[in-house]
Design a protein around this motif. Structure first.
Motif, mmCIF file in Angstrom:
data_model
loop_
_atom_site.group_PDB
_atom_site.id
_atom_site.type_symbol
_atom_site.label_atom_id
_atom_site.label_comp_id
_atom_site.label_asym_id
_atom_site.label_seq_id
_atom_site.Cartn_x
_atom_site.Cartn_y
_atom_site.Cartn_z
ATOM 1 N N GLU A 52 20.382 -20.322 -7.385
ATOM 2 C CA GLU A 52 19.444 -21.154 -7.451
ATOM 3 C C GLU A 52 19.923 -22.637 -7.803
ATOM 4 O OE1 GLU A 52 16.279 -20.164 -10.078
ATOM 5 O OE2 GLU A 52 15.484 -18.832 -8.618
ATOM 6 N N ALA A 53 21.056 -23.111 -7.427
ATOM 7 C CA ALA A 53 21.707 -24.392 -7.877
ATOM 8 C C ALA A 53 21.722 -24.811 -9.390
ATOM 9 C CB ALA A 53 20.973 -25.262 -6.872
ATOM 10 N N GLN A 54 21.586 -23.493 -10.241
ATOM 11 C CA GLN A 54 21.811 -23.903 -11.477
ATOM 12 C C GLN A 54 23.128 -24.340 -11.962
ATOM 13 O OE1 GLN A 54 19.597 -23.572 -14.299
ATOM 14 N NE2 GLN A 54 21.441 -24.187 -15.779
ATOM 15 N N ARG A 55 23.183 -25.300 -12.741
ATOM 16 C CA ARG A 55 24.439 -25.675 -13.175
ATOM 17 C C ARG A 55 25.310 -24.705 -14.030
ATOM 18 N NH1 ARG A 55 23.727 -31.011 -16.269
ATOM 19 N NH2 ARG A 55 25.946 -30.992 -16.251
ATOM 20 N N LEU A 56 26.297 -24.329 -13.980
ATOM 21 C CA LEU A 56 27.154 -23.164 -14.842
ATOM 22 C C LEU A 56 27.540 -23.893 -16.402
ATOM 23 C CD1 LEU A 56 29.044 -21.594 -12.151
ATOM 24 C CD2 LEU A 56 26.920 -20.702 -13.003
ATOM 25 N N ASN A 66 34.487 -12.160 -21.000
ATOM 26 C CA ASN A 66 35.262 -10.967 -20.451
ATOM 27 C C ASN A 66 35.717 -11.647 -19.100
ATOM 28 O OD1 ASN A 66 35.089 -9.477 -22.684
ATOM 29 N ND2 ASN A 66 33.025 -8.394 -21.669
ATOM 30 N N GLY A 67 36.512 -12.918 -18.879
ATOM 31 C CA GLY A 67 36.807 -13.241 -17.768
ATOM 32 C C GLY A 67 35.812 -13.732 -16.500
ATOM 33 N N GLU A 68 34.593 -13.841 -16.886
ATOM 34 C CA GLU A 68 33.797 -13.974 -16.131
ATOM 35 C C GLU A 68 32.785 -15.168 -16.698
ATOM 36 O OE1 GLU A 68 32.336 -9.864 -14.184
ATOM 37 O OE2 GLU A 68 31.495 -10.268 -16.161
ATOM 38 N N ILE A 69 32.480 -15.998 -15.624
ATOM 39 C CA ILE A 69 31.338 -17.186 -15.811
ATOM 40 C C ILE A 69 29.968 -16.561 -15.800
ATOM 41 C CG2 ILE A 69 30.854 -19.222 -15.212
ATOM 42 C CD1 ILE A 69 33.167 -19.382 -13.372
ATOM 43 N N VAL A 70 29.176 -16.947 -16.975
ATOM 44 C CA VAL A 70 27.887 -16.343 -16.891
ATOM 45 C C VAL A 70 26.754 -17.488 -16.353
ATOM 46 C CG1 VAL A 70 26.111 -15.618 -18.491
ATOM 47 C CG2 VAL A 70 28.418 -15.146 -18.815
ATOM 48 N N CYS A 71 25.942 -17.344 -15.718
ATOM 49 C CA CYS A 71 24.918 -18.022 -15.253
ATOM 50 C C CYS A 71 23.951 -18.310 -16.360
ATOM 51 C CB CYS A 71 24.365 -17.879 -13.738
ATOM 52 S SG CYS A 71 22.943 -19.015 -13.414
ATOM 53 N N PRO A 72 23.643 -19.550 -16.727
ATOM 54 C CA PRO A 72 22.790 -19.653 -17.829
ATOM 55 C C PRO A 72 21.204 -19.483 -17.702
ATOM 56 C CG PRO A 72 23.447 -21.913 -17.373
ATOM 57 C CD PRO A 72 24.438 -20.781 -16.535
ATOM 58 N N ARG A 73 20.883 -19.183 -16.286
ATOM 59 C CA ARG A 73 19.588 -19.435 -15.836
ATOM 60 C C ARG A 73 19.057 -17.695 -15.899
ATOM 61 N NH1 ARG A 73 16.479 -22.664 -12.058
ATOM 62 N NH2 ARG A 73 15.133 -23.071 -13.941
ATOM 63 N N HIS A 74 19.843 -16.673 -15.035
ATOM 64 C CA HIS A 74 19.499 -15.407 -15.078
ATOM 65 C C HIS A 74 20.709 -14.448 -15.494
ATOM 66 C CE1 HIS A 74 16.760 -17.130 -11.896
ATOM 67 N NE2 HIS A 74 16.080 -16.478 -12.394
ATOM 68 N N GLY A 75 21.727 -15.082 -16.004
ATOM 69 C CA GLY A 75 22.754 -14.053 -16.464
ATOM 70 C C GLY A 75 23.637 -13.305 -15.787
ATOM 71 N N SER A 76 23.634 -13.893 -14.605
ATOM 72 C CA SER A 76 24.638 -13.312 -13.384
ATOM 73 C C SER A 76 25.934 -13.902 -13.694
ATOM 74 C CB SER A 76 24.239 -13.844 -11.767
ATOM 75 O OG SER A 76 22.981 -13.199 -11.343
ATOM 76 N N THR A 77 26.897 -12.834 -13.554
ATOM 77 C CA THR A 77 28.125 -13.337 -13.987
ATOM 78 C C THR A 77 29.118 -13.352 -12.769
ATOM 79 O OG1 THR A 77 28.835 -10.902 -14.375
ATOM 80 C CG2 THR A 77 27.978 -12.228 -16.038
ATOM 81 N N PHE A 78 30.069 -14.317 -12.778
ATOM 82 C CA PHE A 78 30.983 -14.308 -11.622
ATOM 83 C C PHE A 78 32.536 -14.276 -12.056
ATOM 84 C CE2 PHE A 78 27.281 -16.828 -10.933
ATOM 85 C CZ PHE A 78 26.953 -16.537 -9.703
ATOM 86 N N ASP A 79 33.364 -13.631 -11.322
ATOM 87 C CA ASP A 79 34.617 -13.475 -11.701
ATOM 88 C C ASP A 79 35.124 -14.793 -11.661
ATOM 89 O OD1 ASP A 79 37.622 -13.290 -10.780
ATOM 90 O OD2 ASP A 79 37.163 -11.060 -11.394
ATOM 91 N N SER A 80 36.081 -15.183 -12.902
ATOM 92 C CA SER A 80 36.297 -16.445 -13.101
ATOM 93 C C SER A 80 37.648 -16.886 -12.075
ATOM 94 C CB SER A 80 36.711 -16.698 -14.362
ATOM 95 O OG SER A 80 37.829 -15.960 -14.838
ATOM 96 N N CYS A 81 38.191 -15.818 -11.611
ATOM 97 C CA CYS A 81 39.441 -15.934 -10.539
ATOM 98 C C CYS A 81 39.069 -15.723 -9.267
ATOM 99 C CB CYS A 81 40.470 -14.891 -11.201
ATOM 100 S SG CYS A 81 41.094 -15.253 -13.051
ATOM 101 N N ALA A 82 37.990 -14.916 -8.895
ATOM 102 C CA ALA A 82 37.866 -14.804 -7.501
ATOM 103 C C ALA A 82 36.412 -15.491 -7.136
ATOM 104 C CB ALA A 82 37.639 -13.352 -7.270
#
Length: 146
Positions: A52-56, A66-82
């Motif tokens: 949703e184009a939310q700023r991380l 744990n090596g993941e970026i957490v979206c502040p809007r819905h809590g989805s996590t992104f692998d910080s390296c991939a």
């Protein structure tokens, strides 16, 4: 010496958890990029959740767990390296990469599609067009008017 614009150091990114800067594309448009630590140095990602184009990073650093970026809007996590997400609202999406290079602990912007506008977010940017942007060009490439 590495080609590209010097940004910061790997140590700074690791100490802070993330590092925010603003880039300008060939059309003069601004976008934010975050650098995040990875096992091989750092990775650069456009500062936007593809869901949703939310700023991380909203100006206080990207939330990391744990090596993941957490979206502040819905809590989805992104692998910080991939950049991949396999959970939550953003599952199946991937962050947009920005090429960086690490040389002797220093981080450089090596992505030739953008130039560094400033350290920090867009709110910190000089919003005037870059010197190399032709001011005589139209602000839109569309010929349609409304």
């Amino acid at each position: 010496m590495t080609d590209g614009t010097h940004l910061t150091t790997v140590e700074t990114v690791k100490e802070a958890g993330s590092w925010l800067f603003t880039v300008r594309d060939a059309y003069g448009e601004l976008d934010e990029v975050i650098l995040v630590p990875c096992e091989d140095g750092v990775e650069g990602w456009i500062n936007r959740c593809p869901h949703e184009a939310q700023r991380l990073d909203v100006g206080r650093g990207a939330a990391m767990r744990n090596g993941e970026i957490v979206c502040p809007r819905h809590g989805s996590t992104f692998d910080s390296c991939a950049g991949d997400c396999d959970n939550g609202e953003a599952a199946g999406t991937r962050l947009v990469p920005v090429e960086t290079t690490v040389d002797d602990g220093d981080v450089y912007l090596s992505d030739r599609s953008v130039t560094v506008a400033n350290e920090g977010g867009i709110a910190d940017a000089d919003t005037s067009p870059a010197d190399d942007v032709d001011d005589d060009l139209p602000s839109s490439t569309s010929h349609i008017g409304f």
